[in-house]
Design an enzyme around this catalytic site. Structure first.
Site, mmCIF file in Angstrom:
data_model
loop_
_atom_site.group_PDB
_atom_site.id
_atom_site.type_symbol
_atom_site.label_atom_id
_atom_site.label_comp_id
_atom_site.label_asym_id
_atom_site.label_seq_id
_atom_site.Cartn_x
_atom_site.Cartn_y
_atom_site.Cartn_z
ATOM 1 N N ARG A 97 0.809 -1.224 0.000
ATOM 2 C CA ARG A 97 0.000 0.000 0.000
ATOM 3 C C ARG A 97 0.842 1.274 0.000
ATOM 4 O O ARG A 97 0.608 2.184 -0.787
ATOM 5 C CB ARG A 97 -0.885 0.048 1.253
ATOM 6 C CG ARG A 97 -2.173 -0.643 1.122
ATOM 7 C CD ARG A 97 -2.595 -1.136 2.476
ATOM 8 N NE ARG A 97 -1.724 -2.252 2.829
ATOM 9 C CZ ARG A 97 -2.000 -3.517 2.568
ATOM 10 N NH1 ARG A 97 -3.139 -3.819 2.043
ATOM 11 N NH2 ARG A 97 -1.152 -4.491 2.850
ATOM 12 N N THR A 98 1.820 1.326 0.913
ATOM 13 C CA THR A 98 2.584 2.578 1.039
ATOM 14 C C THR A 98 3.360 2.825 -0.245
ATOM 15 O O THR A 98 3.432 3.955 -0.738
ATOM 16 C CB THR A 98 3.525 2.508 2.260
ATOM 17 O OG1 THR A 98 2.739 2.130 3.390
ATOM 18 C CG2 THR A 98 4.176 3.827 2.533
ATOM 19 N N LYS A 142 26.966 -5.390 -3.402
ATOM 20 C CA LYS A 142 28.416 -5.415 -3.643
ATOM 21 C C LYS A 142 29.170 -4.732 -2.516
ATOM 22 O O LYS A 142 30.354 -4.454 -2.631
ATOM 23 C CB LYS A 142 28.744 -4.684 -4.953
ATOM 24 C CG LYS A 142 28.115 -5.290 -6.184
ATOM 25 C CD LYS A 142 28.638 -4.542 -7.408
ATOM 26 C CE LYS A 142 27.790 -4.769 -8.623
ATOM 27 N NZ LYS A 142 28.081 -3.778 -9.672
ATOM 28 N N HIS A 168 5.942 6.458 11.165
ATOM 29 C CA HIS A 168 5.390 6.299 9.825
ATOM 30 C C HIS A 168 4.529 7.550 9.596
ATOM 31 O O HIS A 168 3.311 7.492 9.629
ATOM 32 C CB HIS A 168 4.543 5.022 9.782
ATOM 33 C CG HIS A 168 4.227 4.533 8.403
ATOM 34 N ND1 HIS A 168 4.349 5.326 7.284
ATOM 35 C CD2 HIS A 168 3.769 3.335 7.969
ATOM 36 C CE1 HIS A 168 3.987 4.618 6.219
ATOM 37 N NE2 HIS A 168 3.635 3.418 6.610
ATOM 38 N N ARG A 208 11.601 3.726 2.656
ATOM 39 C CA ARG A 208 11.197 2.871 3.781
ATOM 40 C C ARG A 208 12.347 1.932 4.076
ATOM 41 O O ARG A 208 12.822 1.224 3.173
ATOM 42 C CB ARG A 208 9.952 2.067 3.413
ATOM 43 C CG ARG A 208 9.773 0.884 4.333
ATOM 44 C CD ARG A 208 8.506 0.160 4.133
ATOM 45 N NE ARG A 208 7.383 0.980 4.546
ATOM 46 C CZ ARG A 208 6.163 0.481 4.760
ATOM 47 N NH1 ARG A 208 5.936 -0.796 4.607
ATOM 48 N NH2 ARG A 208 5.173 1.264 5.129
HETATM 49 N N1 ASP Z 1 1.642 -0.883 6.908
HETATM 50 C C1 ASP Z 1 1.923 -0.445 8.260
HETATM 51 C C2 ASP Z 1 3.418 -0.232 8.464
HETATM 52 O O1 ASP Z 1 4.161 -0.263 7.518
HETATM 53 C C3 ASP Z 1 1.311 -1.317 9.271
HETATM 54 C C4 ASP Z 1 1.816 -2.726 9.357
HETATM 55 O O2 ASP Z 1 2.702 -3.136 8.614
HETATM 56 O O3 ASP Z 1 1.281 -3.418 10.223
HETATM 57 O O4 ASP Z 1 3.847 0.010 9.570
#
Ligand code: ASP
Length: 363
Positions: free
Chosen positions: A94-95, A123, A177, A144
């Site tokens: 999703r993100t 590497k 987040h 991320r």
């Molecule tokens: N998608 C959210 C996160 O990246 C929640 C989860 O993974 O539970 O933190």
């Protein structure tokens, strides 16, 4: 100090910047010449109520404008001269996709690295060098990573380099987040828009509140709104800790902890369910030893939830919310996901200073 007396991230050494309390970092991360909006987005602590409401209003506008073909094309032309890099070294659907879609709405072209085993990191290149490399080709880095402080370190490094491109934290370790918290607040603002607004409410958090970074960021953002009581329902081993509670205490926010979801649901305006974050277990299988059976939302809880209440979840879900709840009008998690795309588009637009242009576009 920057020329205008503004504090700039280039005026402060890394150690000193890193040691500042989160609330004090905001001015260093703002866009130069802006009105308090972020250049780098790293923490929930960068957002206060006026900024959250500005972003929500902008997200609403983007949503409306993009409904018409001419509007969608106008939005797409705004940032067609910019490129975004999505660096996701931790699992995400999703993100990742909603940031990608947000970039597409504004016309940014994108590139991505998702599997560092096929990049030069394999590497032996350091993450710092890899990210610096991306800044040569891109104008925005959305990242991320499992490492807690990496986004912050990179924002300092890049701001102090010849190509100071903004960093957008799309999830850093167990820690924060911020863009998820933005979409959560946007969802709450929309949910209560015609029900008296986001104040004097009870928000119940349930699940893994210790390691759930979305909870940490949202709990903080909620402190910007008047009289929001927070209830933390979790097994003792997964209960939120002092890093969350000390902030609430300092801000005079009413909160309590509980192990009784059903009781908490009865007075909830919003219930925010989360999954057990077992990827952070010290030893594989540790979480499975915890009895989490009473921390799930099903038909029994649904029957107790007030008529105006909403059920939220950052997703992905396992079995914390029974699928029988999915079609209830109070289930907000699908809409919440879509809201993420709009608020992230709004955030990217303000990062590049395009808020006014969007506000001036016809609806
Ligand atoms: N998608 C959210 C996160 O990246 C929640 C989860 O993974 O539970 O933190």
């Amino acid at each position: 100090m920057g020329g205008s007396g503004r504090r700039s991230i280039t005026d402060i050494g890394w150690e000193e910047f890193h040691a500042l309390p989160l609330e004090e970092k905001r001015p260093y991360l703002e866009r130069e010449g802006g009105r308090g909006e972020p250049f780098h987005t790293l923490f929930a602590q960068q957002f206060d109520r006026p900024l959250l409401e500005r972003l929500a209003a902008l997200a609403n506008r983007i949503r409306f404008i993009s409904k018409r073909k001419e509007g969608a094309l106008a939005l797409k032309s705004l940032l067609c001269h910019k490129r975004a890099m999505l660096y996701f070294s931790q699992p995400s659907s999703r993100t990742f996709l909603s940031h990608l879609a947000a970039c597409q709405i504004l016309g940014l072209t994108t590139g991505s690295v998702r599997d560092t085993s096929i990049s030069s990191e394999f590497k032996g290149e350091s993450k710092e060098d890899s990210i610096r490399t991306f800044s040569s080709y891109f104008d925005l880095i959305i990242m991320r990573t499992p490492e807690q402080g990496l986004a912050e370190k990179m924002s300092w490094e890049l701001s102090n380099s010849e190509r100071p491109v903004p960093i957008l934290n799309a999830g850093s370790g167990k820690d924060q987040h911020p863009t998820q918290a933005l979409l959560d607040i946007y969802t709450l603002l929309r949910s209560f828009e015609e029900k008296g607004g986001l104040h004097d409410r009870t928000v119940v958090f349930c699940g893994d509140l210790l390691r759930g970074r979305t909870v940490h960021s949202l709990s903080y953002l909620l402190t910007n709104f008047p009289r929001i009581r927070q209830v933390f329902v979790a097994p003792p081993q997964l209960q939120a800790d002092e890093s969350t509670f000390s902030v609430l205490r300092a801000k005079g926010v009413e909160f309590e902890t509980s192990e009784n979801l059903r009781e908490a649901v009865k007075s909830a305006d919003a219930v925010y369910m989360t999954r057990i974050q077992d990827e952070w277990d010290d030893a594989k299988g540790d979480s499975a030893k915890i009895d989490t059976s009473r921390f799930k939302f099903g038909a029994g809880e649904l029957a107790l939830l007030p008529e105006h209440g909403v059920i939220m979840h950052p997703l992905p879900r396992r079995d914390e919310i029974a699928t029988c709840c999915d079609h209830d009008p109070r289930a907000m998690y699908w809409r919440q996901m879509r809201n993420g795309m709009w608020i992230r588009a709004a955030l990217i637009a303000v990062t590049f200073g395009f808020e006014d242009q969007i506000t001036e576009m016809p609806l």
